[in-house]
Design a protein around this motif. Structure first.
Motif, short mmCIF file in Angstrom:
data_model
loop_
_atom_site.label_atom_id
_atom_site.label_comp_id
_atom_site.label_asym_id
_atom_site.label_seq_id
_atom_site.Cartn_x
_atom_site.Cartn_y
_atom_site.Cartn_z
N ILE A 168 76.98 72.57 35.03
CA ILE A 168 77.26 71.24 35.18
C ILE A 168 78.03 70.96 36.26
O ILE A 168 79.09 71.48 36.33
CB ILE A 168 78.10 70.72 33.86
N GLU A 169 77.46 70.47 37.53
CA GLU A 169 78.42 70.53 38.57
C GLU A 169 79.14 69.12 38.46
O GLU A 169 78.76 68.16 38.33
CB GLU A 169 77.10 70.27 39.74
N SER A 170 80.18 69.35 38.69
CA SER A 170 81.27 68.10 38.66
C SER A 170 81.62 67.61 40.14
O SER A 170 82.31 66.67 40.23
CB SER A 170 82.49 68.57 37.79
N SER A 171 81.68 68.39 41.00
CA SER A 171 82.13 68.26 42.28
C SER A 171 80.89 67.38 43.10
O SER A 171 79.61 67.54 42.70
CB SER A 171 82.51 69.28 43.15
N GLY A 172 81.37 66.38 43.94
CA GLY A 172 80.39 65.63 44.77
C GLY A 172 79.73 64.55 44.11
O GLY A 172 79.04 63.75 44.74
N SER A 173 80.13 64.07 42.79
CA SER A 173 79.71 63.21 41.94
C SER A 173 79.92 61.57 42.84
O SER A 173 78.95 60.66 43.02
CB SER A 173 80.26 62.81 40.60
N GLN A 174 80.98 61.39 43.59
CA GLN A 174 81.42 60.32 44.25
C GLN A 174 80.45 60.09 45.65
O GLN A 174 79.98 59.08 45.98
CB GLN A 174 82.85 60.22 44.39
N ARG A 175 80.40 61.46 46.11
CA ARG A 175 79.65 61.21 47.21
C ARG A 175 78.10 60.97 47.23
O ARG A 175 77.37 60.13 47.84
CB ARG A 175 79.75 62.92 48.02
N ARG A 176 77.54 61.58 46.08
CA ARG A 176 76.24 61.31 45.73
C ARG A 176 75.94 59.79 45.17
O ARG A 176 74.92 59.33 45.56
CB ARG A 176 75.71 62.02 44.69
N PHE A 177 77.10 59.37 44.46
CA PHE A 177 77.09 57.97 43.97
C PHE A 177 76.78 56.75 45.21
O PHE A 177 76.24 55.99 44.91
CB PHE A 177 78.18 57.63 43.04
N SER A 178 77.37 57.29 46.18
CA SER A 178 77.31 56.27 47.26
C SER A 178 75.82 56.28 47.72
O SER A 178 75.37 55.14 48.23
CB SER A 178 78.36 56.55 48.50
N LEU A 179 75.02 57.22 47.81
CA LEU A 179 73.62 57.43 47.93
C LEU A 179 73.03 56.67 47.14
O LEU A 179 71.96 55.89 47.28
CB LEU A 179 73.08 58.95 48.14
N TYR A 180 73.39 56.74 45.71
CA TYR A 180 72.36 55.97 44.73
C TYR A 180 72.75 54.35 45.07
O TYR A 180 71.67 53.66 44.90
CB TYR A 180 73.02 56.37 43.27
N ARG A 181 74.01 54.19 45.23
CA ARG A 181 74.55 52.67 45.33
C ARG A 181 73.50 52.16 46.41
O ARG A 181 72.83 51.15 46.39
CB ARG A 181 75.88 52.52 45.53
N ASP A 182 73.53 52.99 47.71
CA ASP A 182 72.69 52.32 48.87
C ASP A 182 71.33 52.11 48.50
O ASP A 182 70.59 50.89 48.97
CB ASP A 182 72.97 53.33 50.02
N LEU A 183 70.48 53.09 47.79
CA LEU A 183 69.10 53.13 47.33
C LEU A 183 68.93 51.79 46.56
O LEU A 183 68.06 51.13 46.89
CB LEU A 183 68.59 54.34 46.75
N VAL A 184 69.79 51.58 45.45
CA VAL A 184 69.60 50.74 44.62
C VAL A 184 69.79 49.28 45.30
O VAL A 184 68.89 48.44 45.05
CB VAL A 184 70.73 50.70 43.42
N GLU A 185 70.77 49.11 46.10
CA GLU A 185 70.97 47.89 46.71
C GLU A 185 69.79 47.42 47.67
O GLU A 185 69.19 46.36 47.83
CB GLU A 185 72.20 47.70 47.67
#
Length: 276
Positions: A168-185
């Protein structure tokens, strides 16, 4: 959705909206008895009331309410009531290719094998119930997420495979979340699913679910629903009609927007528009 109804015994069968090769069945039986048979798929049955007596291979077991019965592909099995009142259950029929693909996403090799005919796991039972009920939701992201969460729990906790457990990778979640957020918007008005979000960050669908939980404590479906409601509200304030605002924000139709709006704001979008 196919239905049966013979002498108060009921059953209905349908396909999952996000996984066309996954069948689902819900039934209640008091007199029906299954003869020995096999399936090319897995059979994952959550007993919701009463008790079923099942023969799986050489094992004969009782499965009371809350128990999960698992049958591997091509495994002989039958079923009949294990109590006077009969039994009710909700069943998943995932294909071998589907379960193999999910297992590989979890860092394991090959199709899972389940050595226990019945499983007592209350959190898994709750997850399976949510996934089965969610399969009829108009929110396909919720339907997809709840199913993957349930099957991951089943495979990781109770499946036997030759691979190593997923890290279970715990690092990088915030960085990846910004990518998800941009795609969703940028794509709110189109069909969004976990595969598209995973592709944006180069991770698995399971990692997407974990990233959302770590970053904001929500499921991807809940986040997207909130963003769509925000978009629809802004469009209504700009003078868009309700149907047009619903479609532009990514809702299936005006009714879908109305249900979501009322559930989250306690009023209909019509009330909101009239007060504008």
């Amino acid at each position: 959705m196919a239905r049966t109804n013979e002498a108060a015994e009921t059953g209905k069968y349908w396909r999952h909206p996000c996984f066309p090769d996954l069948g689902l069945f819900e039934a209640r039986f008091t007199r029906h008895r299954y003869d020995l048979h096999t399936h090319p798929t897995y059979v994952i049955a959550l007993i919701t009331s009463g008790c079923e007596r099942i023969r799986i291979g050489r094992k004969s077991v009782l499965a009371p309410a809350g128990t999960i019965a698992v049958v591997n592909p091509e495994e002989w099995h039958d079923g009949e009531r294990g109590a006077d009142e009969g039994w009710a259950y909700r069943t998943f029929y995932p294909s071998v290719p589907m379960m193999t693909a999910l297992t590989r996403e979890l860092g394991r090799d090959g199709a899972p094998v389940f050595s226990r005919a019945t499983i007592e796991d209350s959190s898994l039972a709750a997850a399976l119930m949510a996934a089965h009920q969610g399969s009829t939701s108009p929110d396909t992201m919720t339907a997809e997420t709840s199913l993957l969460v349930a099957l991951r729990r089943l495979i990781v906790r109770h499946g036997d495979s030759s691979g190593q457990a997923e890290e279970i990778e715990s690092s990088g979640s915030q960085r990846r979340f910004s990518l998800y957020r941009d795609l969703v918007e940028s794509e709110l008005g189109s069909q969004l699913d976990l595969k598209r979000l995973a592709g944006a960050a180069g991770v698995t669908r399971f990692q997407v679910i974990r990233d959302f939980n770590k970053a904001i404590g929500l499921t991807p479906a809940a986040y997207i629903r909130d963003r769509r409601l925000r978009r629809a509200s802004a469009l209504i304030e700009q003078g868009f009609g309700l149907a047009d605002a619903a479609i532009a924000a990514g809702f299936a139709d005006q009714s879908h927007l109305s249900r979501t709006f009322r559930a989250m704001h306690g009023m209909t979008p019509g009330m909101f528009r009239r007060a504008r």
